[in-house]
Design a protein around this motif. Structure first.
Motif, PDB file in Angstrom:
ATOM      1  N   ASN A 107     -22.318  -7.226 -42.747  1.00  0.00           N
ATOM      2  CA  ASN A 107     -21.840  -5.759 -43.210  1.00  0.00           C
ATOM      3  C   ASN A 107     -20.649  -6.372 -43.292  1.00  0.00           C
ATOM      4  OD1 ASN A 107     -24.279  -4.752 -42.542  1.00  0.00           O
ATOM      5  ND2 ASN A 107     -24.028  -5.032 -39.983  1.00  0.00           N
ATOM      6  N   GLY A 108     -19.713  -5.048 -43.219  1.00  0.00           N
ATOM      7  CA  GLY A 108     -18.476  -4.664 -43.755  1.00  0.00           C
ATOM      8  C   GLY A 108     -18.147  -3.219 -42.535  1.00  0.00           C
ATOM      9  N   ALA A 119     -28.636  -6.761 -34.384  1.00  0.00           N
ATOM     10  CA  ALA A 119     -28.538  -7.753 -35.664  1.00  0.00           C
ATOM     11  C   ALA A 119     -27.553  -8.010 -35.915  1.00  0.00           C
ATOM     12  CB  ALA A 119     -29.034  -6.139 -36.817  1.00  0.00           C
ATOM     13  N   PHE A 120     -26.716  -7.212 -36.891  1.00  0.00           N
ATOM     14  CA  PHE A 120     -25.040  -7.555 -36.721  1.00  0.00           C
ATOM     15  C   PHE A 120     -24.128  -6.311 -36.763  1.00  0.00           C
ATOM     16  CE2 PHE A 120     -21.489  -9.642 -39.329  1.00  0.00           C
ATOM     17  CZ  PHE A 120     -21.688 -10.788 -37.964  1.00  0.00           C
ATOM     18  N   PRO A 121     -24.164  -6.328 -35.745  1.00  0.00           N
ATOM     19  CA  PRO A 121     -23.540  -4.960 -34.678  1.00  0.00           C
ATOM     20  C   PRO A 121     -22.362  -4.759 -35.765  1.00  0.00           C
ATOM     21  CG  PRO A 121     -23.134  -6.306 -32.675  1.00  0.00           C
ATOM     22  CD  PRO A 121     -24.066  -7.110 -34.127  1.00  0.00           C
ATOM     23  N   GLY A 128     -27.208 -12.863 -28.715  1.00  0.00           N
ATOM     24  CA  GLY A 128     -28.665 -11.775 -29.361  1.00  0.00           C
ATOM     25  C   GLY A 128     -28.458 -11.011 -30.942  1.00  0.00           C
ATOM     26  N   GLY A 129     -28.913 -11.288 -31.998  1.00  0.00           N
ATOM     27  CA  GLY A 129     -28.692 -11.419 -33.214  1.00  0.00           C
ATOM     28  C   GLY A 129     -27.790 -12.038 -33.798  1.00  0.00           C
ATOM     29  N   GLU A 131     -22.661 -15.296 -33.997  1.00  0.00           N
ATOM     30  CA  GLU A 131     -22.255 -15.718 -35.377  1.00  0.00           C
ATOM     31  C   GLU A 131     -20.988 -14.699 -35.990  1.00  0.00           C
ATOM     32  OE1 GLU A 131     -23.461 -15.612 -40.020  1.00  0.00           O
ATOM     33  OE2 GLU A 131     -24.942 -14.782 -38.625  1.00  0.00           O
ATOM     34  N   ALA A 132     -20.742 -13.974 -35.032  1.00  0.00           N
ATOM     35  CA  ALA A 132     -19.454 -12.938 -35.285  1.00  0.00           C
ATOM     36  C   ALA A 132     -18.183 -13.319 -34.309  1.00  0.00           C
ATOM     37  CB  ALA A 132     -19.692 -11.348 -35.128  1.00  0.00           C
ATOM     38  N   VAL A 133     -18.818 -12.967 -33.113  1.00  0.00           N
ATOM     39  CA  VAL A 133     -18.144 -13.308 -32.490  1.00  0.00           C
ATOM     40  C   VAL A 133     -17.399 -14.944 -31.441  1.00  0.00           C
ATOM     41  CG1 VAL A 133     -17.714 -12.843 -29.311  1.00  0.00           C
ATOM     42  CG2 VAL A 133     -19.305 -11.115 -30.495  1.00  0.00           C
TER      43      VAL A 133
END
Length: 200
Positions: A8-9, A117-119, A137-138, A142-144
C-alpha cells in the motif's frame, strides 16, 4: 516465483510531520485511528493505558474512529475505562474531520488489532514522523519493525511498557520518527504502489 508483493502507499505530501497542537503539547500522548469494534481489540489498548499510566502518570491516549460500528462494544470499552479509573487518561473521541492531522496530535501512534492486513494507519503515522507501537498481526511487523515496537496481541502489559519506552525517551523517539518518514519516502509512496500495479 509468480507471487509479487505490492505494498500500500500513502501521500507524503498530505501526511507530513508537524509539531503537536497546543491542546496536546503539554505531555506525552499516544494516538490511534481505529473503528471501535472487537477486531481492533480496543479493550487491550485500554488495559495497556492502565499499565502505562502507572509508569508515566501524565500519559494520554486519544482514539479516533467510528463509535457506530458496534455500539455494545463501545459501551463495554467505556465501562472498562471507568472501571480502571482512566477517564482522564483514555479518550474515545469519535470522528476526526482532518485525518491527515490526527497523528500529529500525539507523539506516537498505537494499534492493538488482533488481525490486520497491511494497515494504512501505520504508514500514515510513519509519514508524519510518528513511531508506532503495534501488535504482531498481518503486515504490521513488516512495516513497523525497526521503526517502532511490535508486541504480541492481547498483551496489555507488553503494549503499555512499549508505549512508555517510546514516550519516555524523547531523543530516541524523534530519531525513530525521522527514520519512519524516510522509510515511507523510500518505499511507501502512492506512486510506488501505482507503478508496481502497472508493471505487474
Amino acid at each position: 516465483a509468480r507471487v509479487r508483493v505490492i505494498y500500500n502507499g500513502v501521500d507524503p505530501g498530505l501526511f507530513v510531520p508537524k509539531p503537536k497542537p497546543v491542546e496536546t503539547a503539554g505531555g506525552p500522548v499516544a494516538v490511534a485511528a481505529a473503528r471501535i469494534f472487537p477486531l481492533k481489540d480496543i479493550e487491550t489498548m485500554i488495559r495497556s493505558a492502565a499499565v502505562a499510566r502507572d509508569l508515566l502518570p501524565e500519559i494520554r491516549y486519544l482514539v479516533y474512529g467510528s463509535l457506530d460500528a458496534d455500539v455494545p462494544y463501545v459501551e463495554r470499552c467505556r465501562a472498562l475505562i471507568n472501571e480502571l479509573g482512566l477517564e482522564r487518561t483514555f479518550e474515545l473521541r469519535g470522528f476526526h474531520s482532518k485525518p491527515a492531522e490526527l497523528y500529529t496530535e500525539g507523539d506516537i501512534c498505537v494499534l492493538s488489532s488482533i488481525s490486520e492486513a497491511f494497515p494504512y494507519t501505520v504508514l500514515e503515522s510513519m509519514a508524519c514522523a510518528r513511531p508506532v507501537v503495534g501488535t504482531d498481526g498481518g503486515g504490521v511487523k513488516e512495516a513497523v519493525e525497526g521503526f517502532g515496537r511490535v508486541v504480541p496481541p492481547r498483551d496489555p502489559e507488553a503494549f503499555g511498557r512499549a508505549v512508555v519506552e517510546l514516550l519516555a525517551d524523547d531523543e530516541f523517539r524523534r530519531e525513530l520518527g525521522r527514520r519512519c518518514r524516510e522509510e515511507v519516502l523510500a518505499k511507501y509512496r502512492i506512486s510506488n504502489s501505482v507503478n508496481a500495479y502497472r508493471h505487474a
